[in-house]
Motif scaffolding. Structure first.
Motif, PDB file in Angstrom:
ATOM      1  N   GLY A  14      11.993  14.944 -53.048  1.00 44.62           N
ATOM      2  CA  GLY A  14      11.722  16.086 -53.925  1.00 44.62           C
ATOM      3  C   GLY A  14      10.323  16.036 -54.513  1.00 44.62           C
ATOM      4  O   GLY A  14       9.634  17.058 -54.604  1.00 44.62           O
ATOM      5  N   GLN A  15       9.882  14.841 -54.911  1.00 45.58           N
ATOM      6  CA  GLN A  15       8.528  14.710 -55.450  1.00 45.58           C
ATOM      7  C   GLN A  15       7.484  15.038 -54.390  1.00 45.58           C
ATOM      8  O   GLN A  15       6.493  15.724 -54.670  1.00 45.58           O
ATOM      9  CB  GLN A  15       8.326  13.286 -55.971  1.00 45.58           C
ATOM     10  CG  GLN A  15       9.141  12.954 -57.204  1.00 45.58           C
ATOM     11  CD  GLN A  15       9.064  11.492 -57.584  1.00 45.58           C
ATOM     12  OE1 GLN A  15       8.853  10.635 -56.725  1.00 45.58           O
ATOM     13  NE2 GLN A  15       9.226  11.192 -58.857  1.00 45.58           N
ATOM     14  N   SER A  16       7.704  14.542 -53.176  1.00 46.74           N
ATOM     15  CA  SER A  16       6.756  14.815 -52.083  1.00 46.74           C
ATOM     16  C   SER A  16       6.752  16.290 -51.722  1.00 46.74           C
ATOM     17  O   SER A  16       5.703  16.865 -51.398  1.00 46.74           O
ATOM     18  CB  SER A  16       7.114  13.968 -50.859  1.00 46.74           C
ATOM     19  OG  SER A  16       7.114  12.601 -51.174  1.00 46.74           O
ATOM     20  N   LEU A  17       7.930  16.928 -51.759  1.00 47.66           N
ATOM     21  CA  LEU A  17       8.011  18.368 -51.484  1.00 47.66           C
ATOM     22  C   LEU A  17       7.172  19.141 -52.496  1.00 47.66           C
ATOM     23  O   LEU A  17       6.436  20.073 -52.133  1.00 47.66           O
ATOM     24  CB  LEU A  17       9.464  18.815 -51.515  1.00 47.66           C
ATOM     25  CG  LEU A  17       9.760  20.268 -51.110  1.00 47.66           C
ATOM     26  CD1 LEU A  17      11.136  20.358 -50.458  1.00 47.66           C
ATOM     27  CD2 LEU A  17       9.740  21.195 -52.325  1.00 47.66           C
ATOM     28  N   LEU A  18       7.277  18.760 -53.772  1.00 47.41           N
ATOM     29  CA  LEU A  18       6.491  19.448 -54.801  1.00 47.41           C
ATOM     30  C   LEU A  18       4.993  19.214 -54.606  1.00 47.41           C
ATOM     31  O   LEU A  18       4.185  20.104 -54.863  1.00 47.41           O
ATOM     32  CB  LEU A  18       6.931  18.971 -56.186  1.00 47.41           C
ATOM     33  CG  LEU A  18       8.326  19.412 -56.631  1.00 47.41           C
ATOM     34  CD1 LEU A  18       8.676  18.797 -57.983  1.00 47.41           C
ATOM     35  CD2 LEU A  18       8.412  20.936 -56.707  1.00 47.41           C
ATOM     36  N   ILE A  19       4.618  18.013 -54.129  1.00 49.77           N
ATOM     37  CA  ILE A  19       3.207  17.744 -53.846  1.00 49.77           C
ATOM     38  C   ILE A  19       2.711  18.664 -52.731  1.00 49.77           C
ATOM     39  O   ILE A  19       1.648  19.285 -52.833  1.00 49.77           O
ATOM     40  CB  ILE A  19       3.022  16.267 -53.451  1.00 49.77           C
ATOM     41  CG1 ILE A  19       3.256  15.367 -54.658  1.00 49.77           C
ATOM     42  CG2 ILE A  19       1.617  16.033 -52.885  1.00 49.77           C
ATOM     43  CD1 ILE A  19       3.279  13.892 -54.320  1.00 49.77           C
ATOM     44  N   GLY A  20       3.493  18.745 -51.640  1.00 55.08           N
ATOM     45  CA  GLY A  20       3.106  19.632 -50.544  1.00 55.08           C
ATOM     46  C   GLY A  20       3.012  21.078 -50.984  1.00 55.08           C
ATOM     47  O   GLY A  20       2.087  21.804 -50.587  1.00 55.08           O
ATOM     48  N   LEU A  21       3.944  21.508 -51.819  1.00 52.55           N
ATOM     49  CA  LEU A  21       3.934  22.890 -52.315  1.00 52.55           C
ATOM     50  C   LEU A  21       2.722  23.141 -53.197  1.00 52.55           C
ATOM     51  O   LEU A  21       2.046  24.175 -53.074  1.00 52.55           O
ATOM     52  CB  LEU A  21       5.228  23.150 -53.090  1.00 52.55           C
ATOM     53  CG  LEU A  21       5.525  24.581 -53.528  1.00 52.55           C
ATOM     54  CD1 LEU A  21       5.683  25.487 -52.327  1.00 52.55           C
ATOM     55  CD2 LEU A  21       6.786  24.616 -54.379  1.00 52.55           C
ATOM     56  N   SER A  22       2.414  22.196 -54.072  1.00 50.87           N
ATOM     57  CA  SER A  22       1.292  22.394 -54.993  1.00 50.87           C
ATOM     58  C   SER A  22      -0.054  22.335 -54.274  1.00 50.87           C
ATOM     59  O   SER A  22      -1.013  23.000 -54.685  1.00 50.87           O
ATOM     60  CB  SER A  22       1.336  21.331 -56.091  1.00 50.87           C
ATOM     61  OG  SER A  22       1.182  20.034 -55.556  1.00 50.87           O
TER      62      SER A  22
END
Length: 210
Positions: A14-22
């Motif tokens: 989830g943290q990595s997903l948010l990094i990719g999204l941001s």
């Protein structure tokens, strides 16, 4: 009884997903291309354009997650040539968008070869900015220190999914607005996109000189 703590792998994903999204969300040269191609050729063209950047983000994420310092040093040594290529490519794209007539594909999606060309083009364009690796290394280094040993692939997949999710949202939203744009508005969008891309290209070339 101790409370059940969340598994570190889903949390890390989830943290990595948010990094990719941001990383994908700020509208830069790839965002402008995705918007312009969605208006010209529909949602599949915009999504294919964004996916090229998503794959490049995943590659950068892998370099940061696995800590491949030798590859980082090699890419940074090519910063001048990659920057020249990226800036020149942006100027060429700006010229093409500004000079071509308004196109509006009302049929099916573009041919598969065209979609693959969009993916490859934005992948190369995104990879031409190797300094992005440094930010990935800083973020992923902090995450990896608190993660299980098998986590680098989880982080890479998370970045890819997060980045791809943004391009799906963007292409869907612009595709919905597409039907409300006539030729005059589309021409204005193309000219604005070309001007911004040219500005980004000149900024990138100028930044190499300073």
């Amino acid at each position: 009884m101790d409370p059940i703590l969340p598994s570190p792998v889903p949390v890390l994903f989830g943290q990595s997903l948010l990094i990719g999204l941001s990383i994908a969300a700020p509208v830069g040269q790839i965002g402008l291309l995705a918007i312009q191609r969605t208006l010209d050729h529909g949602r599949p063209a915009g999504l294919a354009t964004g996916l090229g950047a998503a794959f490049a983000d995943a590659v950068y994420g892998a370099i940061g997650a696995f800590g491949i310092t030798g590859l980082v040093a090699w890419l940074l040594s090519l910063k001048l040539w990659l920057g020249l290529f990226g800036g020149g490519f942006l100027l060429w794209l700006a010229w093409r968008i500004a000079t071509k007539p308004v196109m509006r594909s009302l049929g099916g999606p573009p041919p598969r070869s065209t979609l693959l060309r969009y993916v490859a083009g934005t992948f190369v364009l995104t990879m031409s900015n190797p300094t992005t690796i440094l930010s990935f290394m800083a973020v992923f280094g902090a995450l990896a220190g608190r993660a299980p040993s098998a986590s680098p692939w989880v982080m890479v997949v998370g970045v890819l999914v997060g980045s791809a999710l943004w391009w799906l949202i963007l292409s869907a939203g612009v595709g919905w607005l597409r039907d409300r744009f006539d030729g005059r508005w589309q021409r204005a969008v193309n000219l604005c996109s070309a001007a911004l891309l040219a500005g980004l290209g000149l900024w990138q070339l100028g930044h190499l000189i300073i």
